[in-house]
Structure formats: C-alpha cells, structure tokens
Design an enzyme around this catalytic site. Structure first.
Site, short mmCIF file in Angstrom:
data_model
loop_
_atom_site.label_atom_id
_atom_site.label_comp_id
_atom_site.label_asym_id
_atom_site.label_seq_id
_atom_site.Cartn_x
_atom_site.Cartn_y
_atom_site.Cartn_z
N ASP A 153 94.93 82.64 39.02
CA ASP A 153 95.14 83.90 38.31
C ASP A 153 93.93 84.19 37.43
O ASP A 153 93.22 83.27 36.99
CB ASP A 153 96.40 83.83 37.44
CG ASP A 153 97.67 83.71 38.26
OD1 ASP A 153 97.66 84.16 39.42
OD2 ASP A 153 98.66 83.17 37.74
N ARG A 154 93.72 85.46 37.15
CA ARG A 154 92.56 85.87 36.37
C ARG A 154 92.48 85.15 35.02
O ARG A 154 91.40 84.74 34.58
CB ARG A 154 92.60 87.39 36.15
CG ARG A 154 91.39 87.93 35.40
CD ARG A 154 91.44 89.44 35.32
NE ARG A 154 90.28 89.98 34.63
CZ ARG A 154 90.03 91.26 34.47
NH1 ARG A 154 90.88 92.15 34.95
NH2 ARG A 154 88.95 91.66 33.83
#
Length: 327
Positions: A153-154
């Site tokens: 995930d970012r």
C-alpha cells in the site's frame, strides 16, 4: 529508429514498420495479447485485440488467438500500428529518484529489493504519474523488463521486490502462490495484544463502496486468509496502551494484515481506513502521522538454491514514535 519514424515526428505521428521479433526464454510463457500490450506503448487494448483477430499478428507465419502463449524460439510478426504521439510525460523529480536509489537493499542481475518509503505508490494511476516502478524504468532504460513482484500500500513502508527478468518474475510468483516466501511486518496496534493470540484465520472479501472506495471485510464468502502474530513490545502511557507486533501473512490478500488486526480487536494505529479516528487522533501527540505498518523482512530462496534474508530498517518517523512512547 527507421527513416519513417524520424520523418513522421514533424507530423506528430509514429509510423512503425512491420516488426519481426524472436521470442527468447525471458518472454516465453506470456500470452501474446499481454506481450503486445506491453511492447506497443500507447496503443489501446481494443486495437491490439483487433489486429490479432484480423490475423495481422502471426507466430511462425500462422494466425494465433489472443490466449496463445509464446514459446522460446517463436518468430512473432507485429504489423505496423499508427500511434499519434502524446505530449511526453514529465520525468519523476530528482527527489523521488534519489530517494528510491538510496533505498535499495539488495540487487543482483535479476532482482532488486528496496526499502520503499511511505507515501510513494508502487505504480502510477489515479492521478499519480510516477510510482516506484515507473521511476525505476525511467532511470534504468537499459533494463528490458522491470516488473513489480508484489505490491505494498502507498502508506506502507518496507521490503518491495522488483524483478529485472521475466523468468525470475514467474519463479517468484510461483513461490508466492505456494506460500514459500516469508514476509514479516511490524505494526503498532491499539490496546494490549494478548501473547496467546498467535493466529488470525478469517476469510477476506473485497468490496467497493458507492463512493468508489475499496474496502476489505471479513466474510464467509471471502478467500481464505491467515496471519501469524507475535508480540514484540508493549507500551503504556497514562491511559493509552499500544502493542508493537510482528505480523507474518501466510496468504497474500489485499489489506490482509490491516483487516485481520481490526477483526482481532486491535486495529493498526495511523490507519485512516480501518482504525477509528479518535484512536488515531490520540496517538498523534506521540508523533504518529501515518499508517504504522512496515514490511521489515523478506525470506526467500533464489532459483539457484541460495537462501536470501533481507531486513529493512524501521523508518526514522516510526522509530521516533516508539522512542516517544518508551519515554
């Protein structure tokens, strides 16, 4: 570049000639449609499927269907495809380029492992022109094939694998599918995680809200999902309690660790999707400004049988949160 391509730059169009491509072991095993989408940059997928259906794409002088898998030694004919040139994309900034280059933990002729900084997406999309993979491709144009092996995930930092060869990409995908790659994360969760809770076994299902936001929930109709847990350290500050845990996903589902922590009753602090806002707000005073989830270690076996263990140090911002809690 051929003469037609040079001349056509004045008109803003690219007119490539017929290409004859010898498929080698690195590209073998791919579906011909996926291969064409990759090499024909800027050509819509509908156009790619059209030229396959019309028989303009040939393998060893024979028509093929879109699901044909290329073989080592195949001769692939790619017809001329006219593409209007778009304005060139802006290059990734020097800051992100330098940040990623300095984050490399391991590299050999086939594999790169980086300590991905939080806040950088693994790939572009949704208004993001450049992620990790686009930046690396931009600064390493000599590499034939740079592909993400998996995703983070970012807002998650830590170990991220990028394959430099398709043969290694296929190998690692098979290893991941067979649960032969060990991925260990560090997470700071709300409350006092019990030492006896060492496994969360709950099926996960992806959902899309009306707003378009993607969320994952525990659901009997979902895919089997297992995460192993181990308590590393507990913190108590006034009335606040938190636990640093080690999470080892046995399976690899989207948001698996985040949702399993929530399901267990100890959601990850800094998680703006699955953790109550009031919990996140209370821990901001300790300096926590983002998701406290870090891919700390990778264990895998390379194709030559070599065992590889890579550790990614905890980022400074997360280390400072722990130090504040300790004090």
């Amino acid at each position: 570049m051929d003469r037609h391509q040079n001349d056509s730059r004045e008109t803003g169009e690219t007119r490539p000639a017929v290409k004859m491509i010898n498929i080698d072991s690195e590209d073998a095993g791919q579906r011909v449609d996926n291969y064409l989408v990759r090499i024909l940059k800027g050509v819509p997928k509908t156009r790619v499927y059209r030229i396959i259906r019309k028989g303009e794409v040939r393998v060893n002088k024979k028509r093929v269907t879109a699901d044909y898998r290329l073989q080592d030694g195949d001769l692939l004919r790619v017809p001329p495809v006219r593409v209007s040139e778009k304005a060139p994309k802006a290059n990734p900034g020097a800051a992100i380029t330098q940040k990623l280059e300095s984050s490399i933990l391991y590299e050999d002729k086939s594999l790169i492992i980086i300590n991905k900084p939080a806040g950088i997406a693994v790939h572009g999309g949704s208004g993001i022109s450049y992620g990790v993979i686009e930046t690396l491709r931009n600064v390493r144009p000599q590499e034939r094939s740079l592909e993400l092996v998996h995703r983070l995930d970012r807002d998650t930092s830590g170990c991220l694998m990028i394959a430099k060869k398709r043969s290694l990409l296929r190998y690692l995908h098979a290893q991941l599918k067979e649960d032969k790659v060990s991925k260990i994360y560090n997470a700071l969760v709300i409350g006092r995680w019990p030492s006896r809770k060492v496994l969360v076994n709950a099926p996960l299902l992806k959902n899309t809200l009306r707003s378009g936001e993607r969320v994952v929930t525990v659901d009997l109709e979902g895919k089997r999902s297992k995460t192993l847990y181990k308590v590393l350290e507990r913190f108590s500050h006034d009335s606040e309690t938190a636990t640093l845990v080690e999470a080892s996903p046995v399976t690899g589902r989207t948001h698996q660790i985040r949702v399993h922590c929530l399901h267990a009753g100890y959601s990850i602090l800094g998680d703006d999707k699955y953790t109550p806002d009031e919990d996140n707000r209370r821990f901001r005073e300790f300096g926590l400004k983002r998701l406290f989830l870090h891919a700390a270690r990778l264990k895998l076996t390379l194709p030559d049988g070599k065992a590889l263990t890579i550790d990614a140090p905890l980022p400074e911002d997360l280390s400072e949160v722990l130090e504040t809690l300790r004090s």
